[in-house]
Write an enzyme that holds these catalytic residues in place. Structure first.
Site, short mmCIF file in Angstrom:
data_model
loop_
_atom_site.label_atom_id
_atom_site.label_comp_id
_atom_site.label_asym_id
_atom_site.label_seq_id
_atom_site.Cartn_x
_atom_site.Cartn_y
_atom_site.Cartn_z
N GLU A 1 133.84 -83.05 94.67
CA GLU A 1 133.58 -84.37 95.24
C GLU A 1 132.50 -84.23 96.31
O GLU A 1 132.63 -83.46 97.25
CB GLU A 1 134.83 -84.99 95.86
CG GLU A 1 134.55 -86.41 96.39
CD GLU A 1 135.72 -87.04 97.12
OE1 GLU A 1 135.64 -88.26 97.42
OE2 GLU A 1 136.72 -86.34 97.41
N GLU B 1 131.65 -81.76 102.26
CA GLU B 1 131.49 -82.72 103.36
C GLU B 1 130.77 -82.04 104.51
O GLU B 1 131.03 -80.87 104.83
CB GLU B 1 132.86 -83.22 103.81
CG GLU B 1 132.87 -84.12 105.03
CD GLU B 1 132.10 -85.42 104.82
OE1 GLU B 1 131.21 -85.70 105.65
OE2 GLU B 1 132.37 -86.13 103.82
N ASP C 1 126.31 -93.30 101.05
CA ASP C 1 125.38 -94.13 101.80
C ASP C 1 124.38 -94.77 100.83
O ASP C 1 123.71 -94.06 100.08
CB ASP C 1 124.63 -93.27 102.81
CG ASP C 1 123.84 -94.08 103.83
OD1 ASP C 1 123.38 -95.19 103.48
OD2 ASP C 1 123.66 -93.58 104.96
N LYS D 1 116.95 -99.36 102.38
CA LYS D 1 115.50 -99.52 102.46
C LYS D 1 114.81 -98.74 101.35
O LYS D 1 115.14 -97.58 101.09
CB LYS D 1 115.00 -99.09 103.83
CG LYS D 1 115.50 -99.98 104.96
CD LYS D 1 114.94 -99.54 106.30
CE LYS D 1 115.45 -100.46 107.42
NZ LYS D 1 114.94 -100.04 108.74
N ASP E 1 130.83 -99.80 96.45
CA ASP E 1 131.05 -101.23 96.69
C ASP E 1 129.72 -101.97 96.76
O ASP E 1 129.70 -103.19 96.92
CB ASP E 1 131.79 -101.43 98.01
CG ASP E 1 130.96 -100.94 99.19
OD1 ASP E 1 130.57 -99.75 99.19
OD2 ASP E 1 130.68 -101.73 100.11
N THR F 1 139.95 -94.00 97.49
CA THR F 1 139.56 -93.37 98.74
C THR F 1 140.00 -94.27 99.89
O THR F 1 140.43 -95.41 99.68
CB THR F 1 138.03 -93.18 98.82
OG1 THR F 1 137.41 -94.46 99.03
CG2 THR F 1 137.48 -92.57 97.54
N GLU F 2 139.87 -93.77 101.12
CA GLU F 2 140.21 -94.59 102.29
C GLU F 2 139.34 -95.84 102.35
O GLU F 2 139.83 -96.96 102.59
CB GLU F 2 140.05 -93.78 103.58
CG GLU F 2 141.08 -92.68 103.77
CD GLU F 2 140.65 -91.34 103.18
OE1 GLU F 2 141.30 -90.33 103.46
OE2 GLU F 2 139.65 -91.32 102.44
#
Length: 254
Positions: free
Chosen positions: A83, A108, A157, A161, A195, A233-234
């Site tokens: 992941e 991460e 992320d 732009k 999302d 996920t959270e």
């Protein structure tokens, strides 16, 4: 703005030596004698900027003990799923508990966030997961070609732009990197959730143009057939509570 680190977070993270792998590779401007160029040439840069990777203890440890050796690290030949940007680890630790015959690697960069995931695993004594403290730009250094069976990218992320489009984790250079590291099994591919509709459309276009094929595309995951087996996920749970649609796809190399 530079991210503020919590004092002692590095040391606390690395104290979980049975679970955490230090992949924080250092970089320096080019033309500085920071790297032994007698080593394999692919290791001297990341392909994302003109800086060069510094050959130090962390670099040697990754190349000598982990790259191409993750099956040895886990002690078995089970499939390896990664992941990218695991955050607090809810998603990948849930998968690890549900699928003991799959090895998971949580990648991460934020140490104070990664600690949360490590603590979850430590408390539950989960043996089929490792936490790689590092950045996706160093995929070439972390993994050998064809070493991975699946890559998860969840709520990354969107870099909205246009001038930052190359930073998106589904842009062409990242897709090239993922393709190299995934093996040729029919089930090997990318599982992507977001999302952000613009990022989803961008990802569809980038993947299509770079000859990836799609399965299980969803424009509203909650209302799809896949929702029953979906692991959240959270962030995802927060978005769902707000009634926001979740976009999902699976991408495979042709």
């Amino acid at each position: 703005m530079r991210r503020r680190k919590r004092k002692g977070s590095d040391e606390k993270l690395l104290s979980y030596e049975n679970y955490v792998v230090n992949g924080k590779l250092n970089q320096a401007p080019p033309n500085i004698n920071t790297l032994d160029y007698t080593n394999t040439q692919i290791f001297n840069h990341t392909n994302f900027d003109n800086r060069e990777v510094v050959r130090d203890k962390t670099y040697d440890d990754i190349l000598n003990n982990y790259r191409g050796q993750w099956s040895r690290v886990f002690g078995n030949n089970n499939p390896i799923h990664v992941e990218v940007g695991s955050g607090r680890g809810k998603f990948i630790t849930t998968l690890a508990l549900k699928n003991p015959d799959i090895n998971y690697i949580a990648l991460e960069i934020k140490e104070e966030v990664l600690i949360r995931g490590v603590e979850k695993v430590f408390d539950k004594n989960i043996s089929n997961i490792k936490f790689l403290w590092g950045e996706v730009e160093f995929f070439e250094h972390y993994f050998s070609d064809s070493e991975l069976d699946r890559i998860y990218i969840n709520f990354c992320d969107p870099w909205p732009k246009k001038r930052n489009s190359k930073r998106r984790l589904t842009s062409e250079k990242f897709l090239e990197l993922y393709r190299k590291k995934l093996n040729s099994k029919p089930s090997s591919g990318i599982h992507f959730k977001t999302d952000n509709q613009d990022l989803f459309e961008f990802s569809l276009n980038e993947m299509s143009e770079n000859k990836w094929t799609f399965r299980n595309i969803s424009l509203n995951l909650v209302k799809s057939d896949f929702s029953k087996e979906n692991v959240t996920t959270e962030y995802e749970e927060k978005f769902m509570e707000l009634g926001m649609p979740i976009y999902r796809l699976e991408a495979y190399t042709l």
